[in-house]
Design a protein around this motif. Structure first.
Motif, PDB file in Angstrom:
ATOM      1  N   CYS A   1       0.837  -1.205   0.000  1.00 31.10           N
ATOM      2  CA  CYS A   1       0.000   0.000   0.000  1.00 31.10           C
ATOM      3  C   CYS A   1       0.875   1.260   0.000  1.00 31.10           C
ATOM      4  O   CYS A   1       2.042   1.213   0.389  1.00 31.10           O
ATOM      5  CB  CYS A   1      -0.910  -0.029   1.220  1.00 31.10           C
ATOM      6  N   PRO A   2       0.287   2.388  -0.395  1.00 30.36           N
ATOM      7  CA  PRO A   2       1.054   3.634  -0.437  1.00 30.36           C
ATOM      8  C   PRO A   2       1.614   3.955   0.949  1.00 30.36           C
ATOM      9  O   PRO A   2       0.938   3.679   1.932  1.00 30.36           O
ATOM     10  CB  PRO A   2       0.024   4.678  -0.838  1.00 30.36           C
ATOM     11  N   HIS A   3       2.755   4.600   1.014  1.00 28.25           N
ATOM     12  CA  HIS A   3       3.703   4.990  -0.011  1.00 28.25           C
ATOM     13  C   HIS A   3       5.053   4.290   0.177  1.00 28.25           C
ATOM     14  O   HIS A   3       6.092   4.814  -0.198  1.00 28.25           O
ATOM     15  CB  HIS A   3       3.955   6.511   0.034  1.00 28.25           C
ATOM     16  N   THR A   4       5.035   3.099   0.811  1.00 29.88           N
ATOM     17  CA  THR A   4       6.289   2.352   0.919  1.00 29.88           C
ATOM     18  C   THR A   4       6.031   0.904   0.534  1.00 29.88           C
ATOM     19  O   THR A   4       4.942   0.373   0.755  1.00 29.88           O
ATOM     20  CB  THR A   4       6.863   2.370   2.363  1.00 29.88           C
TER      21      THR A   4
ATOM     22  N   ASN B   1       6.326   2.074  -4.986  1.00 30.46           N
ATOM     23  CA  ASN B   1       5.132   2.909  -4.807  1.00 30.46           C
ATOM     24  C   ASN B   1       5.448   4.163  -4.012  1.00 30.46           C
ATOM     25  O   ASN B   1       4.588   4.707  -3.341  1.00 30.46           O
ATOM     26  CB  ASN B   1       4.025   2.097  -4.127  1.00 30.46           C
ATOM     27  N   PHE B   2       6.708   4.593  -4.076  1.00 29.76           N
ATOM     28  CA  PHE B   2       7.087   5.804  -3.343  1.00 29.76           C
ATOM     29  C   PHE B   2       6.261   6.983  -3.842  1.00 29.76           C
ATOM     30  O   PHE B   2       5.849   7.016  -4.987  1.00 29.76           O
ATOM     31  CB  PHE B   2       8.572   6.124  -3.558  1.00 29.76           C
ATOM     32  N   LYS B   3       6.087   7.948  -2.960  1.00 31.92           N
ATOM     33  CA  LYS B   3       5.374   9.168  -3.337  1.00 31.92           C
ATOM     34  C   LYS B   3       5.969   9.742  -4.615  1.00 31.92           C
ATOM     35  O   LYS B   3       7.179   9.904  -4.719  1.00 31.92           O
ATOM     36  CB  LYS B   3       5.538  10.201  -2.215  1.00 31.92           C
TER      37      LYS B   3
ATOM     38  N   ARG C   1       6.174   8.404  -7.456  1.00 31.25           N
ATOM     39  CA  ARG C   1       6.770   7.407  -8.345  1.00 31.25           C
ATOM     40  C   ARG C   1       6.108   7.394  -9.729  1.00 31.25           C
ATOM     41  O   ARG C   1       6.775   7.272 -10.730  1.00 31.25           O
ATOM     42  CB  ARG C   1       6.677   6.016  -7.694  1.00 31.25           C
TER      43      ARG C   1
ATOM     44  N   ALA D   1      -1.468   8.023  -5.509  1.00 29.84           N
ATOM     45  CA  ALA D   1      -1.080   6.877  -4.674  1.00 29.84           C
ATOM     46  C   ALA D   1      -0.962   5.630  -5.549  1.00 29.84           C
ATOM     47  O   ALA D   1      -1.731   5.446  -6.497  1.00 29.84           O
ATOM     48  CB  ALA D   1      -2.132   6.651  -3.598  1.00 29.84           C
TER      49      ALA D   1
ATOM     50  N   TYR E   1      -0.616   1.359  -5.460  1.00 31.53           N
ATOM     51  CA  TYR E   1      -0.646   0.048  -4.797  1.00 31.53           C
ATOM     52  C   TYR E   1       0.062  -0.947  -5.708  1.00 31.53           C
ATOM     53  O   TYR E   1      -0.108  -0.886  -6.921  1.00 31.53           O
ATOM     54  CB  TYR E   1      -2.088  -0.422  -4.589  1.00 31.53           C
TER      55      TYR E   1
END
Ligand code: SF4
Lengths: 162, 430
Positions: free
Chosen positions: B283-286, B393-395, B397, B404, B406
């Protein structure tokens, strides 16, 4: 003495430090303007001429994780800033050593924006709070590169030595 | 002295009889890969020679691979000019393994290297791309480096000051449930050990599940090992590796296998049984913010992306097509498919998969990195949500810091494209 111009948390990726969309810019001298560009406040503080020359960014664990893009290092290198992080991701750390970005690993560092840090070989002292934090020195293999002035002169010497 | 596989590979490449974690070596490099960032490598490479009487010349043009994939075809004059500069350098230096923007031999570097037979068991591979960890799938020690370090490799043919990493042994057992596979396994592992859980270490994969896994699946788990901070992921080569290299990559010469010693010392041991594993979502963001699908199902998505060096291979496209055949992409979302290489695109075409996607309303794009790193095609709008088979899924990206992302398997992505919300492919409710 370095003034903390901003602090960031854990797992700050190279996508945050230097977003992928600016990666067509490759020359190190052209990259500094894009540092933390998606955060106008951080980018503004880095670019501001009002801030003192000696500045620090204080980061949590795993700073510089993600992409191997070297622009994430050259963009910060253009700003006379020391990165004080609890830990640094592998490729970013190596790139920083190779390009001569000032980095300090202080696993317990605590500091807020505006604090003044005094950094010596073994410790970082937060002059504002009076606390001091241990610094983990870089391994000897990496210090050799730093002492040579970065990987380019280091490689040049090796090449000339045959 | 007993050694892990990477200790053995490095010992051989550095001409040492034994190595242990923390030793510093200068291994010779068997393959040095770059993509468009070759433009920066060239800049740094020429600087090394500045002020010396030496002519800038790469150490071995046959061991350098350059593959255009991040921005193909070029999205801007600046990129096109970088690509032009690289092309000229390739010609001047006689670099052999060059893959230009082409429909036959072009594609994402981490697919081109294996499918072209450039990577062999026991090799030391470096690449100016963090997902160079992928090539551990073929039993090589393969890791990402920066552009300046690559310039140094081009000059010297070896990597300087490499610290021998410690190794984590991961043993995977059990049979995957239906619609659960390698992507779910690696997401689960990253969620379990965190984005820094393997920092500065190697993940060596073992167990029945790995032995039965195709090279395509092994590429997925090694590709994403870097998302746990690993220097490299590696699957010791076996019959499947030989089959892949001979049958799919056209390798004819003999292969030299390298195995870890049975009594090698590992830094950590992790055991995973996949027989009850659920589809996993980062899930966002890692990437380590991993949840089981039932925790996020029903989340509305605006864009589904199937592709990348993680999941843009033929088996991924087959799975996705099987989920969407005879159905339609929801009006509330859009679906983009990026085969990982021209060869995969052609194979998918031959199997009718491209037709399946287009008929369902998905858009099949040219092979390449596409929207994976948000610089080219398929950027997200403000506040939009994407569900993607990619690996990060980094901010920001996918090109928009307010959006966001996934991450999931191809089965979940395709099932969700039909409903427009995150959907469990096992439930058949799409
Ligand atoms: S597909 Fe994405 S992760 Fe893979 S090489 Fe391209 S940009 Fe990197």
């Amino acid at each position: 003495m370095a003034k903390v111009i901003f602090t960031v948390g854990d797992d700050i990726s190279t996508d945050i430090i230097y977003p992928g969309r600016y990666m067509a810019t490759v020359l190190p001298s052209e990259t500094p303007q894009f540092a933390f560009i998606d955060d106008p406040e951080f980018n503004g503080r880095l670019l501001s001429t009002d801030e003192p020359q000696a500045r620090a960014i204080v980061a949590g664990e795993n700073f510089g994780c993600g992409s191997s893009r070297e622009q994430a290092v050259s963009t910060l290198k253009g700003h006379e800033v020391v990165i004080v992080a609890k830990s640094i991701a592998r490729i970013f750390l190596q790139n920083a050593v190779n390009l001569g970005l000032d980095i300090v690993i202080a696993p317990n560092i605590e500091a807020s924006t505006g604090d003044e840090l005094e950094i010596s070989e073994n410790q970082a002292i937060n002059k504002t709070t009076g606390q001091s934090f241990e610094i983990v020195p870089l391994p000897k293999s990496r210090q050799e590169i730093i002492e040579a002035g970065g990987l380019i002169p280091f490689t040049r010497t090796r090449l000339l030595a045959g | 002295m007993s050694m892990t596989i990477v200790e053995k590979i490095l010992a051989k490449a550095a001409g040492k009889s034994a190595l242990k974690p923390g030793d510093v070596v200068e291994p010779r490099i068997d393959l040095a890969m770059s993509h468009e960032n070759g433009a920066l490598v060239i800049n740094q490479f020429l600087q090394i020679y500045e002020g010396t009487p030496l002519e800038p010349k790469v150490w071995d043009a046959s061991k350098i691979a350059i593959i255009f994939d991040h921005r193909v075809p070029a999205e801007s004059p600046k990129t096109a000019s970088n690509q032009k500069k690289v092309r000229e350098f390739v010609r001047e230096q006689f670099i052999g393994k060059f893959h230009d923007i082409r429909g036959d031999v072009g594609g994402i570097c981490h697919q081109i290297l294996p499918e072209s037979g450039y990577v062999r068991p026991g090799c030391v591979v470096v690449g100016t791309d963090s997902h160079t960890t992928s090539h551990g799938a073929l039993g090589a020690f393969s890791f990402g480096i920066g552009a300046t370090e690559m310039a140094s490799v081009w000059a010297l043919g070896k990597a300087l000051n490499v610290e021998v990493p410690a190794t984590i042994k991961v043993i995977v057992t059990g049979e995957f449930p239906e619609f659960v596979g390698p992507k779910d396994l690696i997401l689960h592992l990253i969620g379990k050990i965190s984005a820094q859980g393997a920092n500065f270490r190697v993940i060596e994969f073992h167990g029945d599940t790995i032995r039965k896994m195709s090279t395509s699946g092994r590429l997925v788990i090694c590709n994403m090992s870097v998302e746990a901070g690993a220097t490299a992921g590696i699957v010791p080569a076996d019959d499947e590796t030989v089959r892949y290299l001979k049958e799919e990559a056209g390798v004819e010469d003999s292969l030299e296998m390298v195995f870890p010693d049975a009594d090698a010392e590992y830094d950590e041991l992790i055991e995973i049984d996949v027989s009850k594993l659920e589809p996993q979502i980062a899930c966002p963001h890692t990437v380590d913010n991993v949840k089981s699908i039932d925790e996020v199902h029903g989340t509305a998505i605006h864009q589904v992306v199937i592709g990348s060096c993680t999941n843009g291979r033929l088996d991924d496209l087959e799975m996705a097509a099987s989920m969407i055949r005879g159905k339609k992409v929801s009006q509330n979302t859009r679906m983009l498919v990026f085969p990982a290489s021209g060869r995969i695109y052609s194979q998918a075409l031959g199997k009718g998969l491209i037709g399946d996607f287009m008929t369902a309303g998905a858009l099949v794009m040219n092979p390449g990195c596409g929207p994976c790193l948000g610089i080219h095609e398929g950027a997200l709008g403000d506040g939009e949500v994407a569900l993607s088979t990619t690996n990060r899924n980094f901010k920001g990206r996918m090109g928009n810091p307010t959006a966001a992302v996934y991450l999931c398997s191809p089965a979940v992505a395709a099932a969700s494209a039909v409903t427009g919300v995150i959907t469990d492919p096992r439930k058949g409710d799409n």
